[in-house]
Design an enzyme around this catalytic site. Structure first.
Site, short mmCIF file in Angstrom:
data_model
loop_
_atom_site.label_atom_id
_atom_site.label_comp_id
_atom_site.label_asym_id
_atom_site.label_seq_id
_atom_site.Cartn_x
_atom_site.Cartn_y
_atom_site.Cartn_z
N ASP A 1 36.29 49.25 18.33
CA ASP A 1 35.51 50.45 18.02
C ASP A 1 34.86 51.04 19.26
O ASP A 1 33.84 51.74 19.17
CB ASP A 1 34.41 50.12 16.99
CG ASP A 1 34.97 50.00 15.59
OD1 ASP A 1 36.19 50.19 15.40
OD2 ASP A 1 34.18 49.70 14.67
N HIS B 1 34.80 42.62 18.11
CA HIS B 1 33.34 42.65 17.92
C HIS B 1 33.02 42.19 16.50
O HIS B 1 33.91 42.00 15.68
CB HIS B 1 32.75 44.03 18.24
CG HIS B 1 33.13 45.12 17.26
ND1 HIS B 1 34.42 45.60 17.15
CD2 HIS B 1 32.38 45.83 16.37
CE1 HIS B 1 34.43 46.57 16.24
NE2 HIS B 1 33.21 46.71 15.74
N HIS C 1 40.36 52.48 14.28
CA HIS C 1 40.23 53.37 13.11
C HIS C 1 41.09 54.62 13.27
O HIS C 1 41.32 55.08 14.39
CB HIS C 1 38.78 53.83 12.93
CG HIS C 1 37.85 52.77 12.45
ND1 HIS C 1 37.59 52.56 11.11
CD2 HIS C 1 37.11 51.86 13.12
CE1 HIS C 1 36.72 51.56 10.99
NE2 HIS C 1 36.41 51.12 12.19
N HIS D 1 28.85 49.77 21.63
CA HIS D 1 28.96 49.86 20.16
C HIS D 1 28.26 48.63 19.58
O HIS D 1 27.41 48.75 18.69
CB HIS D 1 30.43 49.92 19.79
CG HIS D 1 30.69 49.92 18.31
ND1 HIS D 1 30.38 50.97 17.50
CD2 HIS D 1 31.25 48.98 17.51
CE1 HIS D 1 30.73 50.68 16.25
NE2 HIS D 1 31.25 49.48 16.22
N HIS E 1 31.49 43.34 13.73
CA HIS E 1 31.32 44.09 12.48
C HIS E 1 32.27 43.60 11.38
O HIS E 1 33.42 43.27 11.63
CB HIS E 1 31.50 45.59 12.72
CG HIS E 1 30.35 46.20 13.46
ND1 HIS E 1 30.45 47.34 14.21
CD2 HIS E 1 29.05 45.80 13.56
CE1 HIS E 1 29.27 47.62 14.74
NE2 HIS E 1 28.40 46.69 14.37
N ASP F 1 33.93 44.97 8.99
CA ASP F 1 35.23 45.60 8.73
C ASP F 1 36.28 45.19 9.78
O ASP F 1 37.43 45.61 9.70
CB ASP F 1 35.10 47.13 8.62
CG ASP F 1 34.64 47.80 9.90
OD1 ASP F 1 33.71 47.26 10.55
OD2 ASP F 1 35.19 48.85 10.26
N HIS F 2 35.88 44.37 10.74
CA HIS F 2 36.82 43.84 11.74
C HIS F 2 36.96 42.31 11.65
O HIS F 2 37.80 41.74 12.32
CB HIS F 2 36.36 44.22 13.16
CG HIS F 2 36.40 45.70 13.40
ND1 HIS F 2 37.32 46.30 14.22
CD2 HIS F 2 35.65 46.70 12.87
CE1 HIS F 2 37.14 47.61 14.21
NE2 HIS F 2 36.13 47.88 13.40
ZN LIG Z 1 32.33 48.40 14.69
#
Ligand SMILES: [Zn+2]
Length: 265
Positions: free
Chosen positions: A138, A60, A176, A119, A62, A64-65
């Site tokens: 996530d 996805h 995570h 998400h 985001h 942080d990915h």
């Molecule tokens: Zn995420």
């Protein structure tokens, strides 16, 4: 459940930021990474293990990915697999449910794509049926699930149910390290569920040895993850007794837990 195949293809975590895992699938010579939020730890690992990067997989959009993608591409101009509908500019092979990713450098490892919106709107998961590996970003966490940023409770519960329907011994590689704090919340929901206590002890022991609590398995998640247990009579009764649930339906119970978890610490 094993993180290594008979032919020596293995999954290992590359820790990033405070609590992210970039999962690496590697042979003796080649590797792919899933959700590289940072490039430096990936480049470090590739160098130390003398591996060539052969693809990047994204679940996805985001940051942080995904934020490490450009720096990895600067060194390794590889294909970037990712969701068709999540607005990620760097994706070169857009995917949706029904698609399969085949990785020739990793013994033709085959990953089925699952749509798991909620998400984010376009979130996908990758499932290796032969190896029973699930890379779920996530969407599903150890004993928890992602925040519902872009979906409805119906949609999110349907996505989680799709993952829960995979074989019980499927390894769950989530994005995570949240398991232990999620188990604290799970205890609030099911104080009498001894599987939650057993898991908390096991996972604390892993963390004490500086090892990840992941992968878990779909079986463990079904036994301990409250978000996969929203249809249980005891879960609904507990939420109702706490004044957090009106209608005892799985969707309402899921929504009540997701909302409570947003402010729970
Ligand atoms: Zn995420």
């Amino acid at each position: 459940m094993s993180s290594v195949t008979a032919s020596g293809i293995a999954v290992s975590p590359i820790p990033a930021f405070r609590d992210n895992y970039i999962w690496m699938i590697a042979s003796q010579t080649h590797a792919v990474v899933i959700d590289p939020g940072e490039a430096a730890p990936v480049l470090d690992t590739l160098r130390k293990r003398s591996l060539q990067l052969s693809a990047i997989l994204l679940t996805h959009r985001h940051e942080d990915h995904t934020a490490g993608v450009d720096d990895l591409l600067a060194k390794y101009p590889v294909p970037v697999y990712g969701p068709k509908n999540d607005g990620i500019a760097s994706v070169t092979v857009p995917l949706q449910e029904g698609d399969t990713v085949t990785l020739p450098d990793l013994g033709d490892l085959s990953l089925a794509v699952l749509d798991v919106p909620g998400h984010t709107r376009g979130h996908i998961a990758y499932y290796a049926a032969a190896e029973k590996w699930l890379f779920c970003g996530d969407m599903l966490f150890g004993a928890g699930c992602g925040r519902m940023f872009e979906g409805t409770p119906d949609q999110m519960l349907a996505s989680l149910s799709k993952l829960a329907a995979l074989p019980e011994d499927t390894a769950v590689f989530a994005g995570h390290e949240y398991t232990l704090s999620n188990l604290k919340f799970a205890r609030e929901i099911e104080p009498d569920n001894t599987a939650i206590d057993a898991r908390a002890r096991d996972d604390q022991a892993l963390l004490n040895r500086r090892q990840p609590t992941l992968p878990s398995t779909i079986g463990i998640e079904k036994a301990t993850n409250p978000f996969l247990r929203a249809d249980r009579a005891n879960v609904m009764a507990r939420l109702k007794a706490l004044g957090r649930l009106q209608n005892e339906t799985p969707v309402d119970a899921f929504a009540a837990m997701r909302e409570w978890k947003n402010t729970y610490s």
